[in-house]
Design a protein around this motif. Structure first.
Motif, PDB file in Angstrom:
ATOM      1  N   SER A 165      -9.346  -2.896  -7.877  1.00 18.06           N
ATOM      2  CA  SER A 165      -9.398  -2.278  -6.529  1.00 18.06           C
ATOM      3  C   SER A 165     -10.771  -2.461  -5.846  1.00 18.06           C
ATOM      4  CB  SER A 165      -8.926  -0.980  -6.236  1.00 18.06           C
ATOM      5  OG  SER A 165      -7.664  -0.815  -6.704  1.00 18.06           O
ATOM      6  N   GLN A 166     -10.885  -2.706  -4.736  1.00 20.45           N
ATOM      7  CA  GLN A 166     -12.277  -2.951  -3.946  1.00 20.45           C
ATOM      8  C   GLN A 166     -12.345  -2.054  -2.847  1.00 20.45           C
ATOM      9  OE1 GLN A 166     -12.499  -7.299  -3.228  1.00 20.45           O
ATOM     10  NE2 GLN A 166     -12.745  -7.816  -5.310  1.00 20.45           N
ATOM     11  N   PRO A 167     -13.358  -1.576  -2.265  1.00 17.10           N
ATOM     12  CA  PRO A 167     -13.697  -0.805  -1.050  1.00 17.10           C
ATOM     13  C   PRO A 167     -13.015  -1.353  -0.042  1.00 17.10           C
ATOM     14  CG  PRO A 167     -15.583  -0.676  -2.466  1.00 17.10           C
ATOM     15  CD  PRO A 167     -14.778  -1.713  -3.172  1.00 17.10           C
ATOM     16  N   GLY A 168     -12.947  -2.950   0.223  1.00 18.90           N
ATOM     17  CA  GLY A 168     -12.404  -3.468   1.329  1.00 18.90           C
ATOM     18  C   GLY A 168     -10.982  -3.623   1.248  1.00 18.90           C
ATOM     19  N   ASP A 169     -10.432  -2.959   0.214  1.00 15.20           N
ATOM     20  CA  ASP A 169      -8.889  -2.651   0.166  1.00 15.20           C
ATOM     21  C   ASP A 169      -8.640  -1.395   1.014  1.00 15.20           C
ATOM     22  OD1 ASP A 169      -8.805  -3.907  -3.173  1.00 15.20           O
ATOM     23  OD2 ASP A 169      -8.700  -5.081  -1.402  1.00 15.20           O
ATOM     24  N   SER A 170      -9.362  -0.752   1.273  1.00 17.00           N
ATOM     25  CA  SER A 170      -9.207   0.456   1.888  1.00 17.00           C
ATOM     26  C   SER A 170      -8.443   0.294   3.183  1.00 17.00           C
ATOM     27  CB  SER A 170     -10.247   1.448   2.104  1.00 17.00           C
ATOM     28  OG  SER A 170     -10.893   1.830   0.743  1.00 17.00           O
ATOM     29  N   ALA A 171      -6.981   0.725   3.316  1.00 22.77           N
ATOM     30  CA  ALA A 171      -6.167   0.442   4.710  1.00 22.77           C
ATOM     31  C   ALA A 171      -5.100   1.127   4.542  1.00 22.77           C
ATOM     32  CB  ALA A 171      -5.916  -1.226   4.559  1.00 22.77           C
ATOM     33  N   VAL A 172      -4.146   1.122   5.540  1.00 21.73           N
ATOM     34  CA  VAL A 172      -2.637   1.363   5.543  1.00 21.73           C
ATOM     35  C   VAL A 172      -1.909   0.169   4.881  1.00 21.73           C
ATOM     36  CG1 VAL A 172      -0.707   2.417   6.614  1.00 21.73           C
ATOM     37  CG2 VAL A 172      -3.179   3.060   7.365  1.00 21.73           C
ATOM     38  N   TYR A 173      -1.084   0.431   3.853  1.00 18.80           N
ATOM     39  CA  TYR A 173      -0.108  -0.573   3.425  1.00 18.80           C
ATOM     40  C   TYR A 173       1.264  -0.071   3.720  1.00 18.80           C
ATOM     41  CZ  TYR A 173      -4.003  -2.629   0.820  1.00 18.80           C
ATOM     42  OH  TYR A 173      -5.220  -3.095   0.560  1.00 18.80           O
ATOM     43  N   PHE A 174       1.819  -1.063   4.164  1.00 15.36           N
ATOM     44  CA  PHE A 174       3.297  -1.148   4.661  1.00 15.36           C
ATOM     45  C   PHE A 174       4.355  -1.881   3.747  1.00 15.36           C
ATOM     46  CE2 PHE A 174       3.193   1.585   8.475  1.00 15.36           C
ATOM     47  CZ  PHE A 174       1.772   1.216   9.048  1.00 15.36           C
ATOM     48  N   CYS A 175       5.207  -1.523   3.410  1.00 13.53           N
ATOM     49  CA  CYS A 175       6.222  -2.438   2.580  1.00 13.53           C
ATOM     50  C   CYS A 175       7.356  -2.639   3.679  1.00 13.53           C
ATOM     51  CB  CYS A 175       6.784  -1.814   1.271  1.00 13.53           C
ATOM     52  SG  CYS A 175       7.876  -0.532   1.421  1.00 13.53           S
ATOM     53  N   ALA A 176       7.810  -3.824   3.682  1.00 16.87           N
ATOM     54  CA  ALA A 176       9.066  -4.179   4.487  1.00 16.87           C
ATOM     55  C   ALA A 176      10.124  -5.031   3.866  1.00 16.87           C
ATOM     56  CB  ALA A 176       8.463  -4.991   5.752  1.00 16.87           C
ATOM     57  N   ALA A 177      11.337  -4.705   4.526  1.00 14.48           N
ATOM     58  CA  ALA A 177      12.355  -5.331   3.753  1.00 14.48           C
ATOM     59  C   ALA A 177      13.291  -6.162   4.866  1.00 14.48           C
ATOM     60  CB  ALA A 177      13.289  -4.394   3.153  1.00 14.48           C
ATOM     61  N   TRP A 211       4.946  -7.183   1.793  1.00 11.03           N
ATOM     62  CA  TRP A 211       3.821  -6.156   1.888  1.00 11.03           C
ATOM     63  C   TRP A 211       2.747  -6.441   3.056  1.00 11.03           C
ATOM     64  CZ3 TRP A 211       3.527  -1.057  -0.308  1.00 11.03           C
ATOM     65  CH2 TRP A 211       4.396  -0.983  -1.321  1.00 11.03           C
ATOM     66  N   TYR A 212       2.572  -5.576   4.173  1.00 12.91           N
ATOM     67  CA  TYR A 212       1.320  -5.626   4.851  1.00 12.91           C
ATOM     68  C   TYR A 212       0.329  -4.835   4.881  1.00 12.91           C
ATOM     69  CZ  TYR A 212       4.613  -8.779   7.560  1.00 12.91           C
ATOM     70  OH  TYR A 212       5.230  -9.847   8.104  1.00 12.91           O
ATOM     71  N   LYS A 213      -0.914  -5.199   5.214  1.00 13.88           N
ATOM     72  CA  LYS A 213      -1.845  -4.237   5.224  1.00 13.88           C
ATOM     73  C   LYS A 213      -2.335  -4.177   6.753  1.00 13.88           C
ATOM     74  CE  LYS A 213      -6.145  -6.101   3.719  1.00 13.88           C
ATOM     75  NZ  LYS A 213      -7.159  -6.529   2.854  1.00 13.88           N
ATOM     76  N   LYS A 214      -2.548  -2.912   7.004  1.00 17.36           N
ATOM     77  CA  LYS A 214      -3.246  -2.926   8.399  1.00 17.36           C
ATOM     78  C   LYS A 214      -4.568  -1.852   8.318  1.00 17.36           C
ATOM     79  CE  LYS A 214      -1.684  -0.855  12.796  1.00 17.36           C
ATOM     80  NZ  LYS A 214      -3.015  -0.349  13.225  1.00 17.36           N
ATOM     81  N   TYR A 215      -5.549  -2.540   8.884  1.00 15.81           N
ATOM     82  CA  TYR A 215      -6.782  -1.745   9.452  1.00 15.81           C
ATOM     83  C   TYR A 215      -6.816  -1.234  10.706  1.00 15.81           C
ATOM     84  CZ  TYR A 215      -8.980  -4.713   5.403  1.00 15.81           C
ATOM     85  OH  TYR A 215      -9.307  -5.135   4.514  1.00 15.81           O
ATOM     86  N   PRO A 216      -7.548   0.046  11.027  1.00 12.25           N
ATOM     87  CA  PRO A 216      -7.525   0.564  12.069  1.00 12.25           C
ATOM     88  C   PRO A 216      -7.735  -0.425  13.329  1.00 12.25           C
ATOM     89  CG  PRO A 216      -8.672   1.843  10.624  1.00 12.25           C
ATOM     90  CD  PRO A 216      -8.593   0.574   9.873  1.00 12.25           C
ATOM     91  N   ALA A 217      -7.196  -0.282  14.414  1.00 15.88           N
ATOM     92  CA  ALA A 217      -7.350  -1.020  15.647  1.00 15.88           C
ATOM     93  C   ALA A 217      -7.097  -2.698  15.443  1.00 15.88           C
ATOM     94  CB  ALA A 217      -8.896  -0.915  16.273  1.00 15.88           C
ATOM     95  N   GLU A 218      -6.115  -2.942  14.556  1.00 18.36           N
ATOM     96  CA  GLU A 218      -5.859  -4.274  14.067  1.00 18.36           C
ATOM     97  C   GLU A 218      -4.375  -4.071  14.073  1.00 18.36           C
ATOM     98  OE1 GLU A 218      -9.782  -5.967  11.756  1.00 18.36           O
ATOM     99  OE2 GLU A 218      -7.740  -6.342  11.228  1.00 18.36           O
ATOM    100  N   GLY A 219      -3.615  -5.267  14.086  1.00 17.08           N
ATOM    101  CA  GLY A 219      -2.005  -5.413  13.665  1.00 17.08           C
ATOM    102  C   GLY A 219      -2.092  -5.661  12.338  1.00 17.08           C
TER     103      GLY A 219
END
Lengths: 115, 114
Positions: A80-92, A35-43
């Motif tokens: 859950s915390q407000p700082g967890d707000s992001a896009v979450y990607f799963c990968a295999a 699992w990856y987390k992505k914030y705007p303008a970041e990888g």
């Protein structure tokens, strides 16, 4: 052919509650899931992973569950915390033949945690 | 340790032109992978390079190509740009290709084709 699917484009949760993000896959040659987390303008940044020989992995507030028979994995965030707000990607990760080591990502789920 | 760096961060090109994107991996990392991110499509795998050799390739047309240098830095080239090539291009590095446990991503290059 989408081999990794995140069917929920978005999820909204109240602070302090549990967030559950889901991911389904079709390729039985996948042997490792991330699992990856992505914030705007970041990888994307790595969050947590699980090997196909396990059914659960825990790291602090984050737990990943793997159900191999259903080809389904989920990420639980508690609380859950407000700082967890992001896009979450799963990968295999592919363990098969010429695609060995290749990562296949889902479409992502936008998590919003409201204060 | 410095993270993965990508240059340029933003790029605007016209249809038909070509573009080259650059990626410098984390020091000591020998594998570099490239992804295209578009809304609703997630991260689409382009290719992976390890020790200057392409190890894996995604389902993209031949207009997309890449290479890796002896210092592990990698470049990605897109020729004859199309409007649909507008996307965020991400590169990721890891210690060794084929045994990926986690990849470290750069901030991406935002390509806009007009």
């Amino acid at each position: 052919d989408q081999q990794v699917k995140q069917n929920s484009p978005s999820l909204s949760v109240q602070e302090g509650r549990i967030s559950i993000l889901n991911c389904d896959y079709t390729n039985s040659m996948f042997d490792y899931f991330l699992w990856y987390k992505k914030y705007p303008a970041e990888g994307p940044t790595f969050l947590i992973s699980i090997s196909s020989i396990k059914d659960k992995n825990e790291d602090g507030r984050f737990t990943v569950f793997l159900n191999k028979s259903a080809k389904h994995l989920s990420l639980h965030i508690v609380p859950s915390q407000p700082g967890d707000s992001a896009v979450y990607f799963c990968a295999a990760r592919d363990a098969g033949g010429t695609s060995y080591g290749k990562l296949t990502f889902g479409q992502g789920t936008i998590l919003t945690v409201h204060p | 340790k410095a993270g993965v760096t990508q240059t340029p961060r933003y790029l605007i090109k016209t249809r038909g032109q070509q573009v080259t994107l650059s990626c410098s991996p984390i020091s000591g990392h020998r594998s570099v992978s490239w992804y295209q991110q578009t809304p609703g499509q997630g991260l689409q795998f382009l290719f992976e390079y390890f020790s200057e050799t392409q190890r894996n390739k995604g389902n993209f047309p031949g207009r997309f190509s890449g290479r890796q240098f002896s210092n592990s830095r990698s470049e990605m080239n897109v020729s004859t740009l199309e409007l649909g090539d507008s996307a965020l291009y991400l590169c990721a590095s890891s210690l060794a290709g084929g045994y990926v446990y986690e990849q470290y991503f750069g901030p991406g290059t935002r390509l806009t084709v007009t």
